[in-house]
Scaffold this motif. Structure first.
Motif, mmCIF file in Angstrom:
data_model
loop_
_atom_site.group_PDB
_atom_site.id
_atom_site.type_symbol
_atom_site.label_atom_id
_atom_site.label_comp_id
_atom_site.label_asym_id
_atom_site.label_seq_id
_atom_site.Cartn_x
_atom_site.Cartn_y
_atom_site.Cartn_z
ATOM 1 N N PRO A 75 15.535 -10.845 -46.126
ATOM 2 C CA PRO A 75 14.471 -10.912 -47.061
ATOM 3 C C PRO A 75 13.280 -10.293 -46.661
ATOM 4 C CG PRO A 75 14.900 -13.147 -46.067
ATOM 5 C CD PRO A 75 16.070 -12.280 -45.543
ATOM 6 N N TRP A 76 12.922 -10.340 -45.348
ATOM 7 C CA TRP A 76 11.864 -9.612 -44.720
ATOM 8 C C TRP A 76 11.829 -7.925 -44.994
ATOM 9 C CZ3 TRP A 76 15.481 -12.017 -41.842
ATOM 10 C CH2 TRP A 76 16.485 -11.104 -41.022
ATOM 11 N N LEU A 77 13.118 -7.603 -45.034
ATOM 12 C CA LEU A 77 13.190 -6.131 -45.135
ATOM 13 C C LEU A 77 12.806 -5.530 -46.550
ATOM 14 C CD1 LEU A 77 16.123 -5.174 -43.008
ATOM 15 C CD2 LEU A 77 13.708 -4.962 -42.474
ATOM 16 N N PRO A 78 11.701 -4.563 -46.820
ATOM 17 C CA PRO A 78 11.378 -4.133 -48.256
ATOM 18 C C PRO A 78 12.648 -3.609 -48.847
ATOM 19 C CG PRO A 78 9.761 -3.540 -46.541
ATOM 20 C CD PRO A 78 10.780 -4.274 -45.904
ATOM 21 N N TRP A 79 13.199 -2.611 -47.782
ATOM 22 C CA TRP A 79 14.464 -1.642 -48.415
ATOM 23 C C TRP A 79 15.469 -2.618 -49.147
ATOM 24 C CZ3 TRP A 79 19.042 -2.194 -46.719
ATOM 25 C CH2 TRP A 79 19.325 -2.896 -45.465
ATOM 26 N N ALA A 80 15.927 -3.839 -48.617
ATOM 27 C CA ALA A 80 16.909 -4.658 -49.026
ATOM 28 C C ALA A 80 16.653 -5.199 -50.518
ATOM 29 C CB ALA A 80 17.087 -5.890 -48.048
ATOM 30 N N ARG A 81 15.223 -5.730 -50.460
ATOM 31 C CA ARG A 81 14.879 -6.130 -51.907
ATOM 32 C C ARG A 81 14.700 -4.917 -52.817
ATOM 33 N NH1 ARG A 81 10.935 -8.266 -48.789
ATOM 34 N NH2 ARG A 81 9.390 -6.851 -49.411
ATOM 35 N N LEU A 82 14.346 -3.782 -52.484
ATOM 36 C CA LEU A 82 14.013 -2.929 -53.271
ATOM 37 C C LEU A 82 15.618 -2.091 -53.822
ATOM 38 C CD1 LEU A 82 11.207 -0.885 -51.987
ATOM 39 C CD2 LEU A 82 11.348 -1.893 -54.091
ATOM 40 N N ALA A 83 16.365 -2.127 -52.765
ATOM 41 C CA ALA A 83 17.981 -1.669 -52.999
ATOM 42 C C ALA A 83 18.562 -2.670 -54.276
ATOM 43 C CB ALA A 83 18.694 -1.619 -52.002
ATOM 44 N N HIS A 84 18.303 -3.986 -54.020
ATOM 45 C CA HIS A 84 18.788 -4.928 -55.031
ATOM 46 C C HIS A 84 18.253 -4.756 -56.473
ATOM 47 C CE1 HIS A 84 18.646 -8.996 -56.904
ATOM 48 N NE2 HIS A 84 20.014 -8.498 -56.735
ATOM 49 N N GLN A 85 16.846 -4.591 -56.281
ATOM 50 C CA GLN A 85 16.186 -4.356 -57.555
ATOM 51 C C GLN A 85 16.903 -2.861 -58.284
ATOM 52 O OE1 GLN A 85 12.187 -4.683 -56.522
ATOM 53 N NE2 GLN A 85 12.337 -6.896 -56.683
ATOM 54 N N ALA A 86 16.820 -2.008 -57.692
ATOM 55 C CA ALA A 86 17.257 -0.847 -58.282
ATOM 56 C C ALA A 86 18.627 -0.797 -58.593
ATOM 57 C CB ALA A 86 16.958 0.483 -57.305
ATOM 58 N N VAL A 87 19.482 -1.256 -58.041
ATOM 59 C CA VAL A 87 20.928 -1.172 -58.363
ATOM 60 C C VAL A 87 21.192 -2.152 -59.615
ATOM 61 C CG1 VAL A 87 23.086 -1.967 -57.691
ATOM 62 C CG2 VAL A 87 21.891 -0.805 -56.162
ATOM 63 N N ALA A 88 20.203 -3.447 -59.588
ATOM 64 C CA ALA A 88 20.444 -4.267 -60.894
ATOM 65 C C ALA A 88 20.004 -3.519 -62.259
ATOM 66 C CB ALA A 88 19.601 -5.598 -60.592
ATOM 67 N N ALA A 89 18.935 -2.747 -61.871
ATOM 68 C CA ALA A 89 18.521 -1.911 -62.897
ATOM 69 C C ALA A 89 19.157 -0.952 -63.641
ATOM 70 C CB ALA A 89 16.956 -1.431 -62.698
ATOM 71 N N LEU A 90 19.860 -0.238 -62.500
ATOM 72 C CA LEU A 90 20.802 0.890 -62.875
ATOM 73 C C LEU A 90 21.977 0.169 -63.533
ATOM 74 C CD1 LEU A 90 20.426 3.246 -59.712
ATOM 75 C CD2 LEU A 90 19.656 3.625 -62.060
ATOM 76 N N LEU A 91 22.446 -0.791 -63.222
ATOM 77 C CA LEU A 91 23.672 -1.407 -63.878
ATOM 78 C C LEU A 91 23.320 -1.837 -65.184
ATOM 79 C CD1 LEU A 91 25.052 -3.515 -60.910
ATOM 80 C CD2 LEU A 91 25.917 -1.503 -61.894
ATOM 81 N N GLU A 92 21.995 -2.339 -65.470
ATOM 82 C CA GLU A 92 21.665 -2.523 -66.803
ATOM 83 C C GLU A 92 21.455 -1.481 -67.789
ATOM 84 O OE1 GLU A 92 21.150 -5.503 -68.171
ATOM 85 O OE2 GLU A 92 21.843 -6.570 -66.553
ATOM 86 N N MET A 93 21.199 -0.145 -66.987
ATOM 87 C CA MET A 93 21.180 0.881 -67.813
ATOM 88 C C MET A 93 22.539 1.530 -68.019
ATOM 89 S SD MET A 93 17.868 3.046 -66.041
ATOM 90 C CE MET A 93 16.062 2.375 -65.823
ATOM 91 N N LEU A 94 23.482 1.335 -67.281
ATOM 92 C CA LEU A 94 24.766 1.740 -67.399
ATOM 93 C C LEU A 94 25.400 0.920 -68.548
ATOM 94 C CD1 LEU A 94 26.614 2.064 -63.995
ATOM 95 C CD2 LEU A 94 26.329 3.958 -65.724
ATOM 96 N N ALA A 95 25.259 -0.359 -68.698
ATOM 97 C CA ALA A 95 25.627 -1.288 -69.749
ATOM 98 C C ALA A 95 24.886 -0.721 -71.039
ATOM 99 C CB ALA A 95 25.507 -2.757 -69.310
ATOM 100 N N ASP A 96 23.593 -0.308 -70.858
ATOM 101 C CA ASP A 96 22.822 0.146 -72.048
ATOM 102 C C ASP A 96 23.471 1.340 -72.764
ATOM 103 O OD1 ASP A 96 21.095 -1.998 -71.940
ATOM 104 O OD2 ASP A 96 19.491 -0.734 -71.003
ATOM 105 N N ASP A 97 23.814 2.294 -71.806
ATOM 106 C CA ASP A 97 24.404 3.365 -72.408
ATOM 107 C C ASP A 97 25.860 3.230 -73.119
ATOM 108 O OD1 ASP A 97 22.590 4.941 -71.137
ATOM 109 O OD2 ASP A 97 23.744 5.611 -69.275
ATOM 110 N N ARG A 98 26.460 2.272 -72.461
ATOM 111 C CA ARG A 98 27.723 2.032 -73.526
ATOM 112 C C ARG A 98 27.488 1.663 -74.873
ATOM 113 N NH1 ARG A 98 33.165 -1.668 -71.563
ATOM 114 N NH2 ARG A 98 33.674 -2.079 -73.453
ATOM 115 N N ALA A 99 26.608 0.499 -74.904
ATOM 116 C CA ALA A 99 25.981 -0.049 -76.122
ATOM 117 C C ALA A 99 25.312 1.003 -77.029
ATOM 118 C CB ALA A 99 25.082 -1.395 -76.031
ATOM 119 N N ARG A 100 24.775 1.923 -76.421
ATOM 120 C CA ARG A 100 23.963 2.974 -76.987
ATOM 121 C C ARG A 100 25.196 3.844 -77.732
ATOM 122 N NH1 ARG A 100 19.554 6.748 -74.402
ATOM 123 N NH2 ARG A 100 21.010 6.326 -72.688
ATOM 124 N N ARG A 101 26.117 4.169 -77.280
ATOM 125 C CA ARG A 101 26.777 5.203 -77.510
ATOM 126 C C ARG A 101 27.771 4.577 -78.789
ATOM 127 N NH1 ARG A 101 27.764 6.412 -72.087
ATOM 128 N NH2 ARG A 101 29.625 4.633 -72.039
#
Length: 183
Positions: A75-101
């Motif tokens: 939890p003290w490493l910023p890149w660990a938190r940022l990677a988690h947040q970025a991957v979560a957001a990208l997965l939401e966008m992937l799901a958005d893409d399927r619903a958008r299509r």
């Protein structure tokens, strides 16, 4: 306790707040709340269910799991938190893409906004399910026209070839050395 609604092939919780999520498993389940059924029209509801089914079909829970573990372990490493947040957001966008299509960007964006506004409490705080995973970026992406990048596939192929050239060279080098040694 949630009741199964065959019309949407989802389980419905008796909760007035709009909520939609996927419970991952071998046979994943989509869960909605009564509040979601009340605030969304039929097309918006189908888009939200499709979004959740995309999470289940893509096994996004398994993709996110190593990043969750890393963020919790370090939890003290910023890149660990940022990677988690970025991957979560990208997965939401992937799901958005399927619903958008399937249902269109406007319908999905309206559903996201409707749920966020309806989930707003007395203090103006949106529901955590919508507020924590880059909703603003997702909405901007849905309403902004897609940019055409004709060079992107070429760049992806070149990058793939470059990445694969190293392992191929390691495999081919002994054969070439052996062939040259015999000459």
């Amino acid at each position: 306790m949630a009741d199964h609604v065959s019309e949407h092939d989802a389980y419905v919780l008796p909760n007035p707040r709009p909520v939609a999520y996927c419970v991952p498993s071998r046979r994943a389940r989509v869960v909605l709340s009564q509040g979601t059924l009340h605030v969304l029209d039929e097309r918006q509801l189908k888009a939200v269910v499709e979004h959740e089914r995309a999470h289940a079909a893509g096994r996004h829970d398994l993709v996110l799991l190593p990043f969750v573990a890393c963020a919790r372990a370090f939890p003290w490493l910023p890149w660990a938190r940022l990677a988690h947040q970025a991957v979560a957001a990208l997965l939401e966008m992937l799901a958005d893409d399927r619903a958008r299509r399937r249902y269109g960007a406007t319908v999905l964006a309206q559903a996201l906004v409707t749920m966020a506004v309806s989930a707003t409490g007395e203090r103006g705080v949106a529901a955590p399910a919508l507020a924590d995973v880059g909703v603003v970026e997702r909405l901007e992406r849905l309403v902004r026209p897609p940019r055409r990048r004709p060079w992107a596939p070429v760049l992806a192929c070149l990058a793939s070839a470059l990445l694969l050239s190293g392992p191929v060279a390691v495999l081919v080098a002994p054969v070439l050395c052996l062939a040259l040694w015999e000459i």
